[in-house]
Structures are given as C-alpha cells and as structure tokens.
Scaffold this active site. Structure first.
Site, short mmCIF file in Angstrom:
data_model
loop_
_atom_site.label_atom_id
_atom_site.label_comp_id
_atom_site.label_asym_id
_atom_site.label_seq_id
_atom_site.Cartn_x
_atom_site.Cartn_y
_atom_site.Cartn_z
N ASN A 90 7.05 -3.30 3.72
CA ASN A 90 8.23 -2.63 3.14
C ASN A 90 7.91 -1.21 2.72
O ASN A 90 8.10 -0.80 1.58
CB ASN A 90 8.83 -3.44 1.98
CG ASN A 90 7.89 -3.64 0.81
OD1 ASN A 90 6.66 -3.57 0.98
ND2 ASN A 90 8.42 -3.89 -0.37
N ASN B 134 9.42 -9.42 -9.27
CA ASN B 134 10.29 -10.32 -8.51
C ASN B 134 9.44 -11.17 -7.56
O ASN B 134 8.76 -10.61 -6.72
CB ASN B 134 11.29 -9.48 -7.70
CG ASN B 134 12.40 -10.34 -7.14
OD1 ASN B 134 12.42 -11.55 -7.32
ND2 ASN B 134 13.30 -9.71 -6.42
N LEU C 33 0.82 -1.22 0.00
CA LEU C 33 0.00 0.00 0.00
C LEU C 33 0.85 1.27 0.00
O LEU C 33 0.32 2.37 -0.15
CB LEU C 33 -0.98 -0.01 1.18
CG LEU C 33 -2.04 -1.12 1.12
CD1 LEU C 33 -2.99 -1.04 2.32
CD2 LEU C 33 -2.85 -1.08 -0.18
N ASP D 131 0.13 -9.69 -5.07
CA ASP D 131 1.40 -8.98 -4.94
C ASP D 131 1.30 -7.61 -5.65
O ASP D 131 2.20 -7.21 -6.39
CB ASP D 131 2.57 -9.79 -5.50
CG ASP D 131 3.92 -9.20 -5.10
OD1 ASP D 131 3.95 -8.23 -4.32
OD2 ASP D 131 4.96 -9.70 -5.57
O1 DOR Z 1 8.09 -7.41 -7.66
C1 DOR Z 1 8.05 -7.16 -6.47
N1 DOR Z 1 7.76 -5.94 -5.99
N2 DOR Z 1 8.34 -8.15 -5.60
C2 DOR Z 1 8.45 -7.92 -4.29
O2 DOR Z 1 8.69 -8.86 -3.56
C3 DOR Z 1 8.33 -6.56 -3.73
C4 DOR Z 1 7.51 -5.72 -4.60
C5 DOR Z 1 7.56 -4.25 -4.27
O3 DOR Z 1 7.50 -3.90 -3.09
O4 DOR Z 1 7.60 -3.45 -5.19
#
Ligand code: DOR
Length: 429
Positions: A100, A283, A69, A310
C-alpha cells in the site's frame, strides 16, 4: 545503511548459546557468508571479524512478514533503507513489505524496483503485491507476472478485498501459484467512522468504535471461499476472540489458513484510549484483556502461526492531528522482541524455543521464504540477543524514520545484540 554495520570475508561468532541446543556456548565460524564450523573453533584465519557474545543467545534470523516501508510515495516516513535498518536493529534479517505504497506495488515493474532498491542491505526484502490493480478492489492485478518478479504473496492491506468474486478469483490464483492471499479483514460498512475498539471503553469516552465482528465476518467469508477454492489464506493482524475461533475451526477442518498476531494486540488494550493519543490508533484496533488472553492462548496452542509487527510508520504532523483524523498504525520493528519477552516469555505463555519459532521458522514458511538454519554448509543467517536486559523505549534512538510508538518511555526486556546475514554483520551499541 546504519552505522555498526560491516562486511567481512571471515567472521567468528564466539560464545553463543544456540537456542534449542542442549549444549553450552559455542563458536560459529563463517567464511564467505557460509557457516564453516560450529563448536570450539581454534583454527581460523588471522584476518577475521570477531563477535564475542559472552554467553548470549544465537538463533536463526527472524523474519517480520508484515511491514510497511512507505517507498515509493512517503519517503519522509520510511524508506526501504531506513525500514531495513530498523528491521536489523529489531533482530530481523528478512521482511515482507506491504504494497500500500503510492503508487501501489501492483505490477511486475513495481516488484522488481523494490527488489532492486533493497539490494546490498543486510536485511532481505520480500515484496508482497496487491490483489487488485491500483489497489482499487475492482480488477485482479497481474498476479502471475508479479510472482515471476519475486512477489511472495498478495494483499490490498490497509483495505480489504471486499468484492467476493474478486477474492474468489484471487484465491484460485493463490492455489495455482502456491502463495498466500493476505486479506485485511474488515467489513467496511461495519467499521466505517470507527477509531478504536467498539465496547464499554469507546462508549464511556464517546469515541466511535470498530466492532470486532467487522473482522470476524470478513474472515468467515474468506474461510468459506478457501473451502470452495482450495486456495491459501493468511489472516493478518488477528485481534479478536471470535476471529481466533474461526481460524481454529478452519484449521481443524484441514483448510489452508494461517494467521499472525502483532505484539501490540498481545500487550495493549483499548483502555489506552483514555489518553486520547493517536499512538494507540491502529487497525484492527487494540481490544480487551479477554482478547489478549485468547490471543496468547492461540499462539501457545498453534492456532496463531507467528508474530508480525505491522510496522506502520506515520509522520508526526499526521499523528498529532485530531484523533479522528490521525492515520491508523504504529511502528513496531524495534520494540517487537522486547514486547514479546515481557508479554509472552516472562508470563510463560511461550518458552524461548517456541517464541523464536514464531519469529523465524513459522513466518518464513507462510511466504515460502528460504529457511534460516544454524548448520554447517548453510548461509549464515542469525540473530543475537539476550532476554534479561531491561531498557526504556526512547524513539529518538530508533533507526526507523518514524517515531509513532505506543511504547514510548515504557520498560521492555530483552536486547537484540546483532544480526548476521551472509558476510554482513550488524552489532548494536
Ligand atoms: O493500522 C494500520 N496501518 N493497519 C493497516 O492495516 C495499515 C497500516 C498502514 O498502512 O498504515
């Protein structure tokens, strides 16, 4: 909150087919946020909000357990409010948000502040706390205090918990508190510098690759650690055949491991990199047809517990950067269902009941979220949708603040018509 949102003391959902019930369309009467009656409702207050589904489906509200978010820190990309709006438009009544952020969600106060900022929205936001202090991967964060404040699980997502001893302690705590540790599965030294899946396509394009064993070696370690600790491991965004096989074997041994797959890993391959477009940079990376087939089978046979988007918003400036410098991630909340209908339902990988289970009951179970049930006396928590409407992805219409989708212009199928949570109702146009 988005337009098309309203609150009512009494709501009547008319002519909805409840997924899994053998019955034809029914009405559902909601009073003060609670389901009062299911059937042919003839007797209801006159001052009532009516949603006529005209034979479309109703299911328990969906939950997306993997979203970013970006608040606090990158409110230009997403906020708790805009991300929750996007979730609601995507059919979700609950989300788990990754820690994160900047600063990261690594303390009781941070968890409390996310929960406070989410109050009043239709979508219930469940924060995930970091495993390590400041998400640095060095010292264990205050897991107990964060659980008390409402954290539903722990992850340094975006980065792995690469320190074996730290992961071991985290798993001990996960056992103690009954919450999952969600490890971003990636051996850094193997993935370093990579942009896309390592294989024939990356070799042909001359783009640095991330091998699939960067994922499965980390998962192998984590599985060994849950064997030692009896902790609970949730593997996020599983992307490869080998990882799937490890989870399958661990489950057969009775270990407490669950995993999720994203709609993009079920639908897109690394050949998309031929377009040199950062919209496909994610990722773990998009892999191959063989991986997609295996992941679809893994969903069908129950090795993969659930689907999670994700959702990872990024700004246009960042995404338009050179492919090597662009960030990993794509937005997924508003396309998740349409991608699932095309790739799982139309292909007969799952039937509708199974698909809804992977979007609602199964994800809720992983994080111990309250179940959503369509039963008299339960809180109203439902998603309305069809599985036939075809629509073209137009990111300018997203309620998310970000537009970094790999599905732009693509035709998807299955329209989310609305959601209800308590006395709050959202209806799509
Ligand atoms: O592609 C990704 N983006 N994989 C992740 O694990 C983190 C995420 C991000 O926070 O942008």
């Amino acid at each position: 909150m988005a337009e098309n949102f309203s609150e009512h003391k009494s709501v009547l959902i008319k002519n909805g087919v409840i997924v899994g019930s053998k019955k034809p369309a029914v009405d559902i009467l909601i009073e003060n946020g609670v389901i009062k009656e299911i059937g042919n409702v003839t007797n209801h207050p006159t001052d009532i909000h009516i949603v006529d589904l005209k034979g479309a489906y109703v299911s328990p509200g969906w939950a997306d357990i993997h979203v970013h978010l970006r608040e606090p820190g990158r409110e230009d990309e997403e906020t708790i409010s805009s991300g929750s709006d996007a979730a609601m438009a995507g059919g979700f009544t609950a989300v788990c948000c990754m820690p994160n952020t900047n600063p990261p969600l690594d303390s009781e106060d941070m968890i409390t502040s996310i929960k406070e900022r989410a109050v009043g929205h239709l979508v219930k936001v469940y924060p995930i706390g970091t495993v390590s202090k400041e998400r640095k991967g060095e010292e264990l964060a205050e897991i107990g205090n964060m659980v008390e404040a409402g954290a539903v699980g722990f992850s340094d997502d975006g980065d792995p918990v690469y320190d074996d001893a730290l992961m071991r302690i985290a798993l001990e705590y996960s056992k103690m508190f009954g919450v999952p540790i969600v490890n971003h599965s990636e051996v850094r030294s193997l993935a370093k510098g990579g942009v896309m899946n390592e294989g024939a396509v990356s070799a042909r394009l001359g783009i640095p690759g991330i091998p699939s064993h960067a994922e499965d070696i980390m998962v192998a370690r984590d599985i060994r650690l849950i064997e030692l600790t009896n902790g609970r491991l949730h593997v996020p965004h599983i992307s490869s055949i080998e990882t799937l096989e490890l989870v399958r074997r661990a489950k057969a041994k009775g270990l407490a491991v669950t995993c999720e797959v994203t709609p993009h890993h079920l639908s897109l391959t690394d050949t998309n990199f031929e377009k040199f477009d950062a919209a496909y940079k994610v990722n773990p990376p998009l892999r191959t047809e063989e991986d997609i087939d295996a992941l679809r089978n893994g969903l069908a046979d129950g090795t993969i517990d659930c689907i999670a988007s994700d959702h990872a918003p990024h700004s246009p400036e960042e995404n338009e950067a050179d492919l090597l410098d662009a960030p990993f991630g794509l937005v997924g909340l508003e396309t998740a269902f349409g991608v699932c209908v095309v790739n799982l339902l139309d292909t007969k990988v799952l039937n509708l009941e199974q698909l809804i289970e992977k979007l609602s009951a199964a994800p809720r179970k992983i994080y111990n979220l309250p179940p959503a049930e369509i039963k008299v006396g339960k809180n109203a928590n439902m998603t309305f949708f069809d599985i036939t409407t075809e629509w073209k992805v137009d990111s300018s219409q997203f309620l998310s603040q970000s537009r970094n989708t790999p599905y732009e212009g693509m035709t998807l199928k299955g329209k989310v018509l609305g959601v209800v949570n308590g006395n709050k109702v959202y209806q799509a146009d």
